[in-house]
Structure formats: C-alpha cells, structure tokens
Design an enzyme around this catalytic site. Sequence first.
Site, mmCIF file in Angstrom:
data_model
loop_
_atom_site.group_PDB
_atom_site.id
_atom_site.type_symbol
_atom_site.label_atom_id
_atom_site.label_comp_id
_atom_site.label_asym_id
_atom_site.label_seq_id
_atom_site.Cartn_x
_atom_site.Cartn_y
_atom_site.Cartn_z
ATOM 1 N N GLN A 1 -4.605 -1.489 9.556
ATOM 2 C CA GLN A 1 -4.400 -2.804 8.938
ATOM 3 C C GLN A 1 -4.867 -3.899 9.900
ATOM 4 O OE1 GLN A 1 -3.181 -3.455 5.713
ATOM 5 N NE2 GLN A 1 -3.950 -5.476 6.244
ATOM 6 N N ASP B 1 -10.929 2.363 3.861
ATOM 7 C CA ASP B 1 -11.234 0.936 3.695
ATOM 8 C C ASP B 1 -12.733 0.681 3.509
ATOM 9 O OD1 ASP B 1 -8.987 -0.673 3.602
ATOM 10 O OD2 ASP B 1 -8.786 -0.836 5.783
ATOM 11 N N LYS C 1 0.842 -1.214 0.000
ATOM 12 C CA LYS C 1 0.000 0.000 0.000
ATOM 13 C C LYS C 1 0.871 1.255 0.000
ATOM 14 C CE LYS C 1 -3.737 -2.515 2.199
ATOM 15 N NZ LYS C 1 -4.506 -2.815 3.420
#
Length: 244
Positions: free
Chosen positions: A58, A81, A14
């Site tokens: 994460q 997200d 990412k």
Amino acid sequence: MGDNPASQVYVRNKIKACADTSIQSFEYRLPAQTTEAELLALIDRLNRDDSVDGILVQLPVPRHISEARIIAAIAPEKDADGFHPINVGNLVVGRPGFLPCTPYGVMKMIDSTGYDLTGKRAVVVGRSNIVGKPQALLLLRRNATVTVAHSRTENLAEVTREADVLIAAVGRAKLIKADMIKPGALVIDVGMNRDENGKLCGDVDTAAAMEVAGWISPVPGGVGPMTIAMLLTNTVEAVERRLA
Ligand code: NDP
C-alpha cells in the site's frame, strides 16, 4: 507501512472485499521505521510462498524507502496492482500483463455504458504513473484519440471542452466545472478529495456537471469500488495463469 489514515481505510476496504469474495488475505502492518531491507525481505518471502498469488504494497511508503525498488521487487506474476515495470512495459507494447487497477476499472465503467471509444476524443487530466499515463494508454488501445493534460497545460478548459470522454485524475476538489465539459460527454471522476466541509468529493463539480454530461461517475461509489474490484480480478487472473 506507518500510520497514514487514508492507507488504513484503503487496506481495510481491500481486506473486506477479499473476505466477501472468499479470497484469503494477509495483512503485514509494519511500523514506519521498518528498513527497506526488512520490507524487501518480506516481499521476497511472499514471492516464494506458493500459497500467495497476489502481493501489493500500500503506497505511499515512508520517505526513507524507495518506492521504485519496492515495486520492482514484487514478482511480476504476483503484481496485483500492476505497477511492476514489466507489467507497465507490457501495457505500453500491448502484450498481456496485469493492468493497474484504477485505469482498468475506469475502462470497465466505460464499457458498462456500451460506449464505443473508436475515433472519439478522450482527454485525461493527470499524468501519474498509477492513473493518468496508463489510462491514456488503455484509451489509445481502444482507438480513442487521446490528449493528456497536467498542471502545466495551458487553457485546460479549452482542452477539456473538446473531450467526448473526460477522465479527471488530479486530486483537486471540484477542479472540473460544468463549463469545462462538452455537452453529452462521458465523464469519469477518479479524484478523491475533501471539500470545504470535509466531505469526500471528486475532481469534478458533480452537481453542476450532471446538467451537461451524458454520463458521470459519482464520488464516492464510482471509481473507488471499481479499483478494488479490479484488484480482486487481477488476483484471480494470477491464479488462472499459474494453473494454465
Ligand atoms: P498525483 O498527485 O500523482 O497526480 C496528479 C496529476 O494531476 C499530476 O499529473 C498533476 O500534474 C496533475 N495536476 C495537478 N494539478 C493540476 C491542475 N490544476 N490542472 C491540471 N492537472 C493538474 O495523483 P494520482 O494520479 O495518484 O491521483 C489523482 C487523484 O485520484 C487523487 O485525488 C487520488 O486520491 C485519486 N485516486 C483515486 C483512486 C481510486 O481508487 N478512486 C486510486 C488512485 C488515485 P503534474 O504531473 O504536472 O504535476
């Protein structure tokens, strides 16, 4: 948080994708023993920071941390997200919001083939909050007739053989065999597993399935990169909404 090796790979990818697209990213690598209060304080600081448009934690977080409380603490307008309950609710009722990156990427992959989902039979194997459930909602939004299968589904092969569009999001190496696929079906493999030789593979037995399917996405190099692309897309959309 902590030292989950898979998480470290995802985070690295990412960060690289951000660098490649001139999005500035900041990594906060926290030790596993960080308290929930400390993590919430960091999220609060980033929520208030005008130079930050997208935030993600994460997953998984260590067991002493409530994943639900952490996700709910992220400002919905910075929820890159698409996991915040407000964004999930917007998806359910069909209002604009951030879409979860993996199912969003799958929809982009389907669209890239020119396939019209209207009236088609779609089967999603897996019902997690981050893939299976939102995937089913996105397919429904596009007028597919959607079935969601899971670990308690009886006669899985019978269900998957009905699918014009088959999305495998299970986490079991090569669970979907060629004889479980309708000839000509569009198959998207979300799974990321290791096979018996430690090689990265999906939920679909790809080599055999290629003989039957009309379209099939590879692992690696399919849904994974699309997920990251949609993360960047959500971040850019966050900027556009802030400036609108
Ligand atoms: P979860 O473990 O949260 O969910 C797995 C789902 O599969 C559950 O709903 C479970 O059913 C179902 N399931 C398990 N075993 C079977 C079975 N034998 N038959 C039918 N259904 C079964 O996983 P995720 O949704 O988070 O991820 C799924 C896969 O996708 C993983 O391999 C993961 O690594 C990968 N992934 C890939 C991403 C990418 O960017 N490429 C992003 C996110 C995930 P039940 O609910 O009954 O337990």
